[in-house]
Design a protein around this motif. Sequence first.
Motif, PDB file in Angstrom:
ATOM      1  N   THR A  74      19.252  -4.014   8.621  1.00  0.00           N
ATOM      2  CA  THR A  74      19.889  -3.102   9.586  1.00  0.00           C
ATOM      3  C   THR A  74      18.908  -2.474  10.562  1.00  0.00           C
ATOM      4  O   THR A  74      19.326  -1.839  11.525  1.00  0.00           O
ATOM      5  N   GLY A  75      17.602  -2.614  10.294  1.00  0.00           N
ATOM      6  CA  GLY A  75      16.623  -2.002  11.188  1.00  0.00           C
ATOM      7  C   GLY A  75      16.512  -0.496  11.017  1.00  0.00           C
ATOM      8  O   GLY A  75      16.091   0.206  11.934  1.00  0.00           O
ATOM      9  N   ILE A  76      16.871   0.017   9.843  1.00  0.00           N
ATOM     10  CA  ILE A  76      16.797   1.463   9.588  1.00  0.00           C
ATOM     11  C   ILE A  76      15.800   1.733   8.468  1.00  0.00           C
ATOM     12  O   ILE A  76      15.905   1.183   7.374  1.00  0.00           O
ATOM     13  N   ARG A  77      14.827   2.582   8.742  1.00  0.00           N
ATOM     14  CA  ARG A  77      13.813   2.950   7.759  1.00  0.00           C
ATOM     15  C   ARG A  77      14.395   3.942   6.748  1.00  0.00           C
ATOM     16  O   ARG A  77      15.468   4.521   6.981  1.00  0.00           O
ATOM     17  N   PRO A  78      13.668   4.180   5.647  1.00  0.00           N
ATOM     18  CA  PRO A  78      14.148   5.146   4.646  1.00  0.00           C
ATOM     19  C   PRO A  78      14.386   6.539   5.214  1.00  0.00           C
ATOM     20  O   PRO A  78      15.274   7.265   4.735  1.00  0.00           O
ATOM     21  N   ASP A  79      13.612   6.939   6.249  1.00  0.00           N
ATOM     22  CA  ASP A  79      13.805   8.274   6.824  1.00  0.00           C
ATOM     23  C   ASP A  79      14.912   8.313   7.878  1.00  0.00           C
ATOM     24  O   ASP A  79      15.141   9.342   8.513  1.00  0.00           O
ATOM     25  N   GLY A  80      15.601   7.195   8.071  1.00  0.00           N
ATOM     26  CA  GLY A  80      16.713   7.152   9.011  1.00  0.00           C
ATOM     27  C   GLY A  80      16.345   6.743  10.430  1.00  0.00           C
ATOM     28  O   GLY A  80      17.241   6.504  11.252  1.00  0.00           O
ATOM     29  N   THR A  81      15.057   6.653  10.742  1.00  0.00           N
ATOM     30  CA  THR A  81      14.665   6.223  12.082  1.00  0.00           C
ATOM     31  C   THR A  81      14.914   4.728  12.226  1.00  0.00           C
ATOM     32  O   THR A  81      14.977   3.980  11.249  1.00  0.00           O
ATOM     33  N   LYS A  82      15.053   4.283  13.486  1.00  0.00           N
ATOM     34  CA  LYS A  82      15.436   2.899  13.754  1.00  0.00           C
ATOM     35  C   LYS A  82      14.268   2.062  14.260  1.00  0.00           C
ATOM     36  O   LYS A  82      13.437   2.542  15.020  1.00  0.00           O
ATOM     37  N   LEU A  83      14.255   0.821  13.823  1.00  0.00           N
ATOM     38  CA  LEU A  83      13.298  -0.148  14.337  1.00  0.00           C
ATOM     39  C   LEU A  83      13.811  -0.695  15.675  1.00  0.00           C
ATOM     40  O   LEU A  83      15.021  -0.668  15.930  1.00  0.00           O
ATOM     41  N   VAL A  84      12.903  -1.183  16.526  1.00  0.00           N
ATOM     42  CA  VAL A  84      13.339  -1.795  17.779  1.00  0.00           C
ATOM     43  C   VAL A  84      13.789  -3.226  17.511  1.00  0.00           C
ATOM     44  O   VAL A  84      13.477  -3.811  16.464  1.00  0.00           O
ATOM     45  N   ARG A  85      14.489  -3.819  18.463  1.00  0.00           N
ATOM     46  CA  ARG A  85      15.072  -5.140  18.250  1.00  0.00           C
ATOM     47  C   ARG A  85      14.073  -6.283  18.400  1.00  0.00           C
ATOM     48  O   ARG A  85      14.464  -7.453  18.371  1.00  0.00           O
ATOM     49  N   THR A  86      12.798  -5.951  18.551  1.00  0.00           N
ATOM     50  CA  THR A  86      11.784  -6.993  18.408  1.00  0.00           C
ATOM     51  C   THR A  86      11.854  -7.528  16.977  1.00  0.00           C
ATOM     52  O   THR A  86      11.647  -8.713  16.736  1.00  0.00           O
ATOM     53  N   MET A  87      12.146  -6.638  16.032  1.00  0.00           N
ATOM     54  CA  MET A  87      12.459  -7.013  14.652  1.00  0.00           C
ATOM     55  C   MET A  87      13.873  -7.582  14.666  1.00  0.00           C
ATOM     56  O   MET A  87      14.821  -6.924  15.117  1.00  0.00           O
ATOM     57  N   ALA A  88      14.033  -8.803  14.172  1.00  0.00           N
ATOM     58  CA  ALA A  88      15.285  -9.545  14.374  1.00  0.00           C
ATOM     59  C   ALA A  88      16.360  -9.201  13.358  1.00  0.00           C
ATOM     60  O   ALA A  88      17.007 -10.082  12.786  1.00  0.00           O
ATOM     61  N   ASP A 148       0.857  -1.189   0.000  1.00  0.00           N
ATOM     62  CA  ASP A 148       0.000   0.000   0.000  1.00  0.00           C
ATOM     63  C   ASP A 148       0.896   1.243   0.000  1.00  0.00           C
ATOM     64  O   ASP A 148       1.841   1.327   0.790  1.00  0.00           O
ATOM     65  N   PRO A 149       0.633   2.221  -0.865  1.00  0.00           N
ATOM     66  CA  PRO A 149       1.532   3.380  -0.975  1.00  0.00           C
ATOM     67  C   PRO A 149       1.465   4.344   0.206  1.00  0.00           C
ATOM     68  O   PRO A 149       2.417   5.096   0.432  1.00  0.00           O
ATOM     69  N   ASP A 150       0.366   4.334   0.949  1.00  0.00           N
ATOM     70  CA  ASP A 150       0.226   5.302   2.034  1.00  0.00           C
ATOM     71  C   ASP A 150       0.610   4.733   3.399  1.00  0.00           C
ATOM     72  O   ASP A 150       1.356   5.369   4.151  1.00  0.00           O
ATOM     73  N   SER A 151       0.116   3.544   3.718  1.00  0.00           N
ATOM     74  CA  SER A 151       0.395   3.001   5.047  1.00  0.00           C
ATOM     75  C   SER A 151       1.303   1.780   5.021  1.00  0.00           C
ATOM     76  O   SER A 151       1.646   1.232   6.069  1.00  0.00           O
ATOM     77  N   GLY A 152       1.711   1.344   3.826  1.00  0.00           N
ATOM     78  CA  GLY A 152       2.583   0.185   3.709  1.00  0.00           C
ATOM     79  C   GLY A 152       3.936   0.520   3.113  1.00  0.00           C
ATOM     80  O   GLY A 152       4.490   1.596   3.351  1.00  0.00           O
ATOM     81  N   LEU A 153       4.447  -0.386   2.305  1.00  0.00           N
ATOM     82  CA  LEU A 153       5.796  -0.240   1.742  1.00  0.00           C
ATOM     83  C   LEU A 153       5.780   0.204   0.279  1.00  0.00           C
ATOM     84  O   LEU A 153       6.811   0.162  -0.392  1.00  0.00           O
ATOM     85  N   GLY A 154       4.603   0.646  -0.189  1.00  0.00           N
ATOM     86  CA  GLY A 154       4.474   0.946  -1.609  1.00  0.00           C
ATOM     87  C   GLY A 154       5.434   1.990  -2.138  1.00  0.00           C
ATOM     88  O   GLY A 154       5.813   1.951  -3.313  1.00  0.00           O
ATOM     89  N   LYS A 155       5.839   2.945  -1.303  1.00  0.00           N
ATOM     90  CA  LYS A 155       6.751   3.999  -1.745  1.00  0.00           C
ATOM     91  C   LYS A 155       8.217   3.689  -1.418  1.00  0.00           C
ATOM     92  O   LYS A 155       9.100   4.479  -1.735  1.00  0.00           O
ATOM     93  N   TRP A 156       8.442   2.549  -0.780  1.00  0.00           N
ATOM     94  CA  TRP A 156       9.814   2.152  -0.459  1.00  0.00           C
ATOM     95  C   TRP A 156      10.441   1.473  -1.681  1.00  0.00           C
ATOM     96  O   TRP A 156       9.797   0.686  -2.369  1.00  0.00           O
ATOM     97  N   SER A 157      11.699   1.737  -1.926  1.00  0.00           N
ATOM     98  CA  SER A 157      12.414   1.026  -2.982  1.00  0.00           C
ATOM     99  C   SER A 157      12.802  -0.361  -2.461  1.00  0.00           C
ATOM    100  O   SER A 157      12.747  -0.631  -1.254  1.00  0.00           O
ATOM    101  N   ASP A 158      13.222  -1.220  -3.382  1.00  0.00           N
ATOM    102  CA  ASP A 158      13.717  -2.533  -2.953  1.00  0.00           C
ATOM    103  C   ASP A 158      14.881  -2.367  -1.977  1.00  0.00           C
ATOM    104  O   ASP A 158      14.985  -3.087  -0.981  1.00  0.00           O
ATOM    105  N   ALA A 159      15.765  -1.420  -2.273  1.00  0.00           N
ATOM    106  CA  ALA A 159      16.916  -1.180  -1.394  1.00  0.00           C
ATOM    107  C   ALA A 159      16.462  -0.713  -0.014  1.00  0.00           C
ATOM    108  O   ALA A 159      17.070  -1.071   1.005  1.00  0.00           O
ATOM    109  N   ASP A 160      15.391   0.094   0.035  1.00  0.00           N
ATOM    110  CA  ASP A 160      14.859   0.553   1.319  1.00  0.00           C
ATOM    111  C   ASP A 160      14.381  -0.626   2.162  1.00  0.00           C
ATOM    112  O   ASP A 160      14.655  -0.708   3.362  1.00  0.00           O
TER     113      ASP A 160
END
Length: 292
Positions: free
Chosen positions: A252-266, A233-245
Amino acid sequence: MRLGKAMHRAVAVFGTLLLATLTTASASAESLRARGAYLVNTIAACGNCHTPKDAKGRAIAGKELSGGFVLDIPPGRIVAPNITPDLETGIGKWSPAQIVTALREGKRPDGRILGPPMPFEWYRQLSDRDAAAIAAYVRGVAPVRHAVEPSQFKIPLPPSYGPPVGHVEAPPTTDKIAYGGYLAGPVGHCMECHTPFAKPGELDMSRLGAGGQEFPAIDKPGATVVSRNITPDPDSGLGKWSDADIKRAIRTGIRPDGTKLVRTMAFDWYAKIAPSDLDAIVAYLRSLKPLK
């Protein structure tokens, strides 16, 4: 004299064939353990639950797969068991077949049923080879003597998670979307966390990948995190993310905007996923129905 030479040649041929058979069997066993090592330490990320963590949510070195990590979640106080081959506190007395049964059917050798958050509905779809590979690997890791408390469930556990699992083959790696679905489903159980519940204990498969589940934030004690929408989905999902994103977030747990995911994500485990497998996972995520 001729009989002696013939016997000598026969023994030599038999010896060569025996050596070749043993070498092939050894190589096959080693290949199985190598596959298991790859799965456990990357996509399956078994250590994300079965390895104790420090205050920052990082795995404690030397305690790999020895259990003790605690999750206080709606089903109860869940304590990950020791899955090293220690004879007293781990699974050292379990046979490979018993490990596979526990993994795919949620049943211990003594008949007791295992509980959530082990994603048995997904693990039932693990291929025979991959299930055997995981069993071969965990039986071969260094045993760690680490007794852990039993889990305390607030919900009744089912008598079983279904009939005994029959023969299961993984999709061919040449079918990138199907194989990516196998990696993101049965192996990595990404969809187990990123799909909302229709009702307690039952995922809403019509909203596969839409996110919305709440989990403890492993590296932020007392905090919670909500699983994200990983559909295209382009608005609430990954639709606007590139494959590299997408790949960077997984590894690495880093979103396209540079913010970090928590380590619940492995992502500490996902960092070593093979490029071809990562390509397949991304292809599968792109194929999902876009959901708000």
